[in-house]
Design a protein around this motif. Structure first.
Motif, PDB file in Angstrom:
ATOM      1  N   THR A 112       0.808  -1.230   0.000  1.00 43.55           N
ATOM      2  CA  THR A 112       0.000   0.000   0.000  1.00 43.55           C
ATOM      3  C   THR A 112       0.833   1.267   0.000  1.00 43.55           C
ATOM      4  O   THR A 112       0.283   2.363   0.129  1.00 43.55           O
ATOM      5  CB  THR A 112      -0.954   0.031   1.208  1.00 43.55           C
ATOM      6  OG1 THR A 112      -0.183   0.128   2.424  1.00 43.55           O
ATOM      7  CG2 THR A 112      -1.814  -1.221   1.259  1.00 43.55           C
ATOM      8  N   GLY A 113       2.142   1.148  -0.149  1.00 37.38           N
ATOM      9  CA  GLY A 113       3.003   2.320  -0.204  1.00 37.38           C
ATOM     10  C   GLY A 113       4.136   2.092  -1.181  1.00 37.38           C
ATOM     11  O   GLY A 113       4.420   0.969  -1.591  1.00 37.38           O
ATOM     12  N   PHE A 114       4.790   3.173  -1.585  1.00 33.28           N
ATOM     13  CA  PHE A 114       5.919   3.099  -2.501  1.00 33.28           C
ATOM     14  C   PHE A 114       7.228   3.148  -1.716  1.00 33.28           C
ATOM     15  O   PHE A 114       7.290   3.711  -0.621  1.00 33.28           O
ATOM     16  CB  PHE A 114       5.867   4.247  -3.501  1.00 33.28           C
ATOM     17  CG  PHE A 114       4.664   4.194  -4.398  1.00 33.28           C
ATOM     18  CD1 PHE A 114       4.612   3.293  -5.456  1.00 33.28           C
ATOM     19  CD2 PHE A 114       3.567   5.027  -4.177  1.00 33.28           C
ATOM     20  CE1 PHE A 114       3.497   3.234  -6.282  1.00 33.28           C
ATOM     21  CE2 PHE A 114       2.462   4.979  -5.002  1.00 33.28           C
ATOM     22  CZ  PHE A 114       2.424   4.073  -6.049  1.00 33.28           C
ATOM     23  N   GLU A 115       8.267   2.579  -2.312  1.00 32.65           N
ATOM     24  CA  GLU A 115       9.581   2.534  -1.659  1.00 32.65           C
ATOM     25  C   GLU A 115      10.654   3.060  -2.594  1.00 32.65           C
ATOM     26  O   GLU A 115      10.765   2.614  -3.740  1.00 32.65           O
ATOM     27  CB  GLU A 115       9.925   1.102  -1.251  1.00 32.65           C
ATOM     28  CG  GLU A 115      11.308   0.970  -0.632  1.00 32.65           C
ATOM     29  CD  GLU A 115      11.717  -0.477  -0.384  1.00 32.65           C
ATOM     30  OE1 GLU A 115      12.859  -0.690   0.071  1.00 32.65           O
ATOM     31  OE2 GLU A 115      10.903  -1.388  -0.654  1.00 32.65           O
ATOM     32  N   ILE A 116      11.450   3.994  -2.082  1.00 33.19           N
ATOM     33  CA  ILE A 116      12.680   4.387  -2.752  1.00 33.19           C
ATOM     34  C   ILE A 116      13.788   3.553  -2.119  1.00 33.19           C
ATOM     35  O   ILE A 116      14.062   3.676  -0.926  1.00 33.19           O
ATOM     36  CB  ILE A 116      12.961   5.890  -2.601  1.00 33.19           C
ATOM     37  CG1 ILE A 116      11.784   6.713  -3.141  1.00 33.19           C
ATOM     38  CG2 ILE A 116      14.257   6.261  -3.321  1.00 33.19           C
ATOM     39  CD1 ILE A 116      11.421   6.434  -4.590  1.00 33.19           C
ATOM     40  N   GLN A 117      14.393   2.712  -2.922  1.00 34.07           N
ATOM     41  CA  GLN A 117      15.348   1.749  -2.400  1.00 34.07           C
ATOM     42  C   GLN A 117      16.621   2.421  -1.875  1.00 34.07           C
ATOM     43  O   GLN A 117      17.151   3.347  -2.487  1.00 34.07           O
ATOM     44  CB  GLN A 117      15.715   0.747  -3.499  1.00 34.07           C
ATOM     45  CG  GLN A 117      16.786  -0.250  -3.135  1.00 34.07           C
ATOM     46  CD  GLN A 117      16.282  -1.368  -2.219  1.00 34.07           C
ATOM     47  OE1 GLN A 117      15.496  -1.121  -1.304  1.00 34.07           O
ATOM     48  NE2 GLN A 117      16.742  -2.569  -2.459  1.00 34.07           N
ATOM     49  N   VAL A 118      17.068   1.949  -0.722  1.00 37.85           N
ATOM     50  CA  VAL A 118      18.360   2.340  -0.148  1.00 37.85           C
ATOM     51  C   VAL A 118      19.159   1.054  -0.008  1.00 37.85           C
ATOM     52  O   VAL A 118      18.794   0.170   0.770  1.00 37.85           O
ATOM     53  CB  VAL A 118      18.186   3.023   1.216  1.00 37.85           C
ATOM     54  CG1 VAL A 118      19.542   3.266   1.869  1.00 37.85           C
ATOM     55  CG2 VAL A 118      17.416   4.328   1.069  1.00 37.85           C
ATOM     56  N   ALA A 119      20.243   0.920  -0.781  1.00 36.18           N
ATOM     57  CA  ALA A 119      20.969  -0.346  -0.800  1.00 36.18           C
ATOM     58  C   ALA A 119      22.375  -0.153  -1.348  1.00 36.18           C
ATOM     59  O   ALA A 119      22.639   0.777  -2.121  1.00 36.18           O
ATOM     60  CB  ALA A 119      20.233  -1.378  -1.655  1.00 36.18           C
ATOM     61  N   THR A 120      23.266  -1.035  -0.950  1.00 38.69           N
ATOM     62  CA  THR A 120      24.605  -1.024  -1.530  1.00 38.69           C
ATOM     63  C   THR A 120      24.570  -1.562  -2.957  1.00 38.69           C
ATOM     64  O   THR A 120      25.467  -1.266  -3.756  1.00 38.69           O
ATOM     65  CB  THR A 120      25.570  -1.861  -0.671  1.00 38.69           C
ATOM     66  OG1 THR A 120      24.947  -3.107  -0.310  1.00 38.69           O
ATOM     67  CG2 THR A 120      25.935  -1.120   0.602  1.00 38.69           C
ATOM     68  N   GLU A 121      23.556  -2.346  -3.281  1.00 37.02           N
ATOM     69  CA  GLU A 121      23.371  -2.788  -4.669  1.00 37.02           C
ATOM     70  C   GLU A 121      23.019  -1.595  -5.543  1.00 37.02           C
ATOM     71  O   GLU A 121      22.267  -0.701  -5.126  1.00 37.02           O
ATOM     72  CB  GLU A 121      22.247  -3.826  -4.736  1.00 37.02           C
ATOM     73  CG  GLU A 121      21.905  -4.295  -6.139  1.00 37.02           C
ATOM     74  CD  GLU A 121      20.704  -5.232  -6.166  1.00 37.02           C
ATOM     75  OE1 GLU A 121      20.147  -5.444  -7.264  1.00 37.02           O
ATOM     76  OE2 GLU A 121      20.331  -5.748  -5.094  1.00 37.02           O
ATOM     77  N   THR A 122      23.536  -1.541  -6.757  1.00 41.63           N
ATOM     78  CA  THR A 122      23.236  -0.447  -7.677  1.00 41.63           C
ATOM     79  C   THR A 122      22.680  -0.992  -8.987  1.00 41.63           C
ATOM     80  O   THR A 122      22.942  -2.123  -9.374  1.00 41.63           O
ATOM     81  CB  THR A 122      24.488   0.393  -7.974  1.00 41.63           C
ATOM     82  OG1 THR A 122      25.507  -0.454  -8.530  1.00 41.63           O
ATOM     83  CG2 THR A 122      25.023   1.044  -6.705  1.00 41.63           C
ATOM     84  N   SER A 204      -3.377   5.344  -3.058  1.00 43.96           N
ATOM     85  CA  SER A 204      -3.819   6.544  -2.349  1.00 43.96           C
ATOM     86  C   SER A 204      -2.826   7.683  -2.548  1.00 43.96           C
ATOM     87  O   SER A 204      -1.617   7.467  -2.641  1.00 43.96           O
ATOM     88  CB  SER A 204      -3.954   6.238  -0.853  1.00 43.96           C
ATOM     89  OG  SER A 204      -4.248   7.417  -0.127  1.00 43.96           O
ATOM     90  N   HIS A 205      -3.344   8.895  -2.580  1.00 46.59           N
ATOM     91  CA  HIS A 205      -2.508  10.092  -2.666  1.00 46.59           C
ATOM     92  C   HIS A 205      -2.179  10.648  -1.279  1.00 46.59           C
ATOM     93  O   HIS A 205      -1.697  11.773  -1.152  1.00 46.59           O
ATOM     94  CB  HIS A 205      -3.185  11.169  -3.513  1.00 46.59           C
ATOM     95  CG  HIS A 205      -3.126  10.878  -4.982  1.00 46.59           C
ATOM     96  ND1 HIS A 205      -3.512  11.795  -5.941  1.00 46.59           N
ATOM     97  CD2 HIS A 205      -2.717   9.776  -5.660  1.00 46.59           C
ATOM     98  CE1 HIS A 205      -3.347  11.266  -7.141  1.00 46.59           C
ATOM     99  NE2 HIS A 205      -2.880  10.044  -6.994  1.00 46.59           N
ATOM    100  N   GLU A 206      -2.438   9.851  -0.258  1.00 46.75           N
ATOM    101  CA  GLU A 206      -2.096  10.242   1.104  1.00 46.75           C
ATOM    102  C   GLU A 206      -1.688   9.003   1.881  1.00 46.75           C
ATOM    103  O   GLU A 206      -2.218   7.915   1.664  1.00 46.75           O
ATOM    104  CB  GLU A 206      -3.283  10.913   1.803  1.00 46.75           C
ATOM    105  CG  GLU A 206      -2.969  11.373   3.218  1.00 46.75           C
ATOM    106  CD  GLU A 206      -4.142  12.071   3.877  1.00 46.75           C
ATOM    107  OE1 GLU A 206      -4.275  13.296   3.690  1.00 46.75           O
ATOM    108  OE2 GLU A 206      -4.926  11.387   4.568  1.00 46.75           O
ATOM    109  N   GLY A 207      -0.712   9.173   2.764  1.00 47.33           N
ATOM    110  CA  GLY A 207      -0.283   8.044   3.576  1.00 47.33           C
ATOM    111  C   GLY A 207       0.914   8.403   4.429  1.00 47.33           C
ATOM    112  O   GLY A 207       1.338   9.563   4.501  1.00 47.33           O
ATOM    113  N   TYR A 208       1.462   7.403   5.075  1.00 46.15           N
ATOM    114  CA  TYR A 208       2.558   7.590   6.026  1.00 46.15           C
ATOM    115  C   TYR A 208       3.916   7.427   5.328  1.00 46.15           C
ATOM    116  O   TYR A 208       4.032   6.748   4.306  1.00 46.15           O
ATOM    117  CB  TYR A 208       2.460   6.569   7.154  1.00 46.15           C
ATOM    118  CG  TYR A 208       1.234   6.720   8.017  1.00 46.15           C
ATOM    119  CD1 TYR A 208       1.273   7.469   9.196  1.00 46.15           C
ATOM    120  CD2 TYR A 208       0.035   6.123   7.652  1.00 46.15           C
ATOM    121  CE1 TYR A 208       0.146   7.615   9.989  1.00 46.15           C
ATOM    122  CE2 TYR A 208      -1.098   6.259   8.441  1.00 46.15           C
ATOM    123  CZ  TYR A 208      -1.040   7.005   9.604  1.00 46.15           C
ATOM    124  OH  TYR A 208      -2.154   7.147  10.381  1.00 46.15           O
TER     125      TYR A 208
END
Length: 229
Positions: A112-122, A204-208
């Motif tokens: 139910t939400g989007f993720e911007i990945q944070v990782a050592t993998e590129t 949704s256009h709103e969330g945590y």
């Protein structure tokens, strides 16, 4: 003459100090613009775990530490709609974490939400800075493990733009993803509803917002948000 120059230099230093905030503080310009400081650098006031467990993470050198925070997503306790989010991120030598956006159901943040990945993998849709499982980053300006990366994320309605160290790495209009499961590579993305693929346009256009604990150390500081009408 020398005394005049020294006075002018001192004034310049004072002005610069007012324009540049210390870690986990707002500048005067940010305060005036309406930015909100989400993390005070001392404790987890305003933060919860998405599953309701007590926050067990420690603050380390003025930074949030998501590793073993007590839940899956360390979450700010207020939802937002349109916003600009800024934060600094440092990874351990091996890392997998993520910046979660617009989670509409904290019991099911993955779907139910989007993720911007944070990782050592590129590279690819699971690499550092990717819109996870949907779109690979346009570039790889990350500084690598042990260094601070600066993210700036602008989310307005269906338009998501991500800057990493001032370089644009994601620019996407989610309204163009009206087909369930559609992403930028072959196969369906991970998002499901009742066991069936979801369309990204329907989110949704709103969330945590929150930061993921994926069993690796990862630090976050200077977490600031500007709500947008």
């Amino acid at each position: 003459m020398k005394q005049t120059i020294l006075i002018l230099c001192a004034l310049c230093v004072c002005c610069s100090a007012k324009l540049m905030a210390q870690d986990n503080q707002l500048t005067d310009a940010e305060k005036k613009a309406g930015w909100i400081l989400l993390f005070n650098g001392k404790n987890y006031d305003g933060w919860i775990n998405n599953d309701g467990n007590p926050v067990a993470a420690k603050v380390e050198d003025g930074a949030m530490q998501t590793y073993k925070c007590g839940g899956y997503i360390l979450t700010y306790n207020k939802p937002f709609g349109n916003f600009i989010l800024k934060c600094d991120v440092k990874q351990d030598t091996e890392c997998n974490s993520g910046i979660f956006l617009r989670m509409s159901d904290l019991k099911d943040p993955v779907n139910t939400g989007f993720e911007i990945q944070v990782a050592t993998e590129t590279g690819g849709v699971h690499g550092h800075g990717a819109l996870y499982d949907v779109r690979a980053p346009l570039a790889n300006p990350g500084k690598g493990a042990g260094n601070w990366d600066h993210f700036e994320i602008r989310f307005v309605n269906a338009r998501l733009i991500v800057l990493l160290n001032e370089t644009k790495i994601v620019d996407i209009n989610l309204d163009e993803y009206s087909e369930p499961g559609k992403r930028d590579i072959e196969g369906n993305h991970k998002f499901e509803l009742n066991g069936k693929p979801r369309a990204l346009r329907d989110f949704s256009h709103e969330g945590y917002i929150g930061f993921q604990d994926h069993d690796h150390k990862c630090w976050y500081k200077n977490v600031k948000l500007l709500p947008l009408n």
